[in-house]
Design an enzyme around this catalytic site. Structure first.
Site, mmCIF file in Angstrom:
data_model
loop_
_atom_site.group_PDB
_atom_site.id
_atom_site.type_symbol
_atom_site.label_atom_id
_atom_site.label_comp_id
_atom_site.label_asym_id
_atom_site.label_seq_id
_atom_site.Cartn_x
_atom_site.Cartn_y
_atom_site.Cartn_z
ATOM 1 C CG HIS A 247 -38.299 25.819 23.536
ATOM 2 N ND1 HIS A 247 -38.407 26.784 22.438
ATOM 3 C CD2 HIS A 247 -38.225 26.529 24.645
ATOM 4 C CE1 HIS A 247 -38.685 27.938 22.985
ATOM 5 N NE2 HIS A 247 -38.755 27.703 24.353
ATOM 6 C CD GLU B 144 -37.070 34.592 26.915
ATOM 7 O OE1 GLU B 144 -35.890 33.856 27.068
ATOM 8 O OE2 GLU B 144 -37.402 34.838 27.950
ATOM 9 C CG HIS C 181 -39.691 25.144 29.073
ATOM 10 N ND1 HIS C 181 -38.473 25.894 29.516
ATOM 11 C CD2 HIS C 181 -40.275 25.971 28.121
ATOM 12 C CE1 HIS C 181 -38.647 27.165 28.637
ATOM 13 N NE2 HIS C 181 -39.520 27.149 27.980
ATOM 14 C CG ASP D 141 -33.406 26.759 30.014
ATOM 15 O OD1 ASP D 141 -34.445 26.813 29.344
ATOM 16 O OD2 ASP D 141 -32.776 27.822 30.657
ATOM 17 C CB ILE D 142 -28.361 28.456 29.257
ATOM 18 C CG1 ILE D 142 -26.856 28.699 29.046
ATOM 19 C CG2 ILE D 142 -29.296 29.626 29.107
ATOM 20 C CD1 ILE D 142 -26.430 29.395 27.862
HETATM 21 P P1 AMP Z 1 -38.929 30.414 26.195
HETATM 22 O O1 AMP Z 1 -39.208 31.707 26.921
HETATM 23 O O2 AMP Z 1 -40.062 29.308 26.329
HETATM 24 O O3 AMP Z 1 -38.985 30.788 24.579
HETATM 25 O O4 AMP Z 1 -37.903 29.629 26.517
HETATM 26 C C1 AMP Z 1 -36.435 29.909 25.939
HETATM 27 C C2 AMP Z 1 -35.370 29.173 27.064
HETATM 28 O O5 AMP Z 1 -34.533 28.738 26.221
HETATM 29 C C3 AMP Z 1 -35.065 30.007 28.277
HETATM 30 O O6 AMP Z 1 -35.692 29.098 29.375
HETATM 31 C C4 AMP Z 1 -33.756 30.316 28.208
HETATM 32 O O7 AMP Z 1 -32.983 29.840 29.433
HETATM 33 C C5 AMP Z 1 -33.258 28.858 27.266
HETATM 34 N N1 AMP Z 1 -31.897 29.347 26.392
HETATM 35 C C6 AMP Z 1 -31.799 30.250 25.836
HETATM 36 N N2 AMP Z 1 -30.736 30.205 25.143
HETATM 37 C C7 AMP Z 1 -30.350 28.976 25.442
HETATM 38 C C8 AMP Z 1 -29.045 28.081 25.288
HETATM 39 N N3 AMP Z 1 -27.845 28.584 24.328
HETATM 40 N N4 AMP Z 1 -29.077 26.948 25.689
HETATM 41 C C9 AMP Z 1 -29.962 26.303 26.662
HETATM 42 N N5 AMP Z 1 -30.997 27.219 26.891
HETATM 43 C C10 AMP Z 1 -30.929 28.269 26.120
#
Ligand code: AMP
Length: 122
Positions: A106, A101, A108, A35-36
């Protein structure tokens, strides 16, 4: 009714190689990457390669092979991170109430510290 998948979401673009990721594992049906914006010492995302919006969409439409492939990958990632002991947490946000988001399913994987209560009471 099936949810509409946005093919330009950030994880679709990662799958197409249009933007980079810190890859942890790639299998026929899943991709895992860091995760970024990590919320724990280990914070890895495991995604299916197929176009699924969320766990609702995936559980309704994915094949048994895709479902097995995703969850086998989750276990492999956690074991690879050395997290099977002392433990880890998986989480998948689905839709608006869960603050999802990115509209590509995905999972986690959080590990590396005591993770505290499962959810804030509200
Ligand atoms: P969610 O709120 O469950 O949709 O989580 C989305 C996750 O994606 C968040 O933890 C972000 O930090 C992660 N994220 C967004 N863009 C990227 C990216 N380019 N590479 C890795 N993780 C990302």
């Amino acid at each position: 009714m099936a949810k509409t998948y946005d093919p330009n979401n950030v994880f679709a673009r990662i799958l197409r190689g249009e933007i980079p990721c810190k890859k942890v594992l790639e299998t026929e049906h899943a991709l895992a990457f860091h995760d970024i914006n990590p919320q724990a010492p280990t914070h890895i995302l495991v995604i299916p390669k197929g176009a699924y919006v969320d766990i609702d969409d995936f559980s309704a439409r994915a094949t048994e092979t895709e479902i097995a492939g995703l969850f086998r990958a989750v276990g492999e990632v956690a074991r690879g991170a050395g997290a099977a002991e002392p433990g880890y947490r998986i989480l998948s946000n689905c839709g608006e109430d869960a603050n999802q988001e990115v509209p590509h399913l995905h999972i986690h994987v959080f590990a590396g510290r005591r993770l505290g209560p499962m959810i804030v009471k509200g």
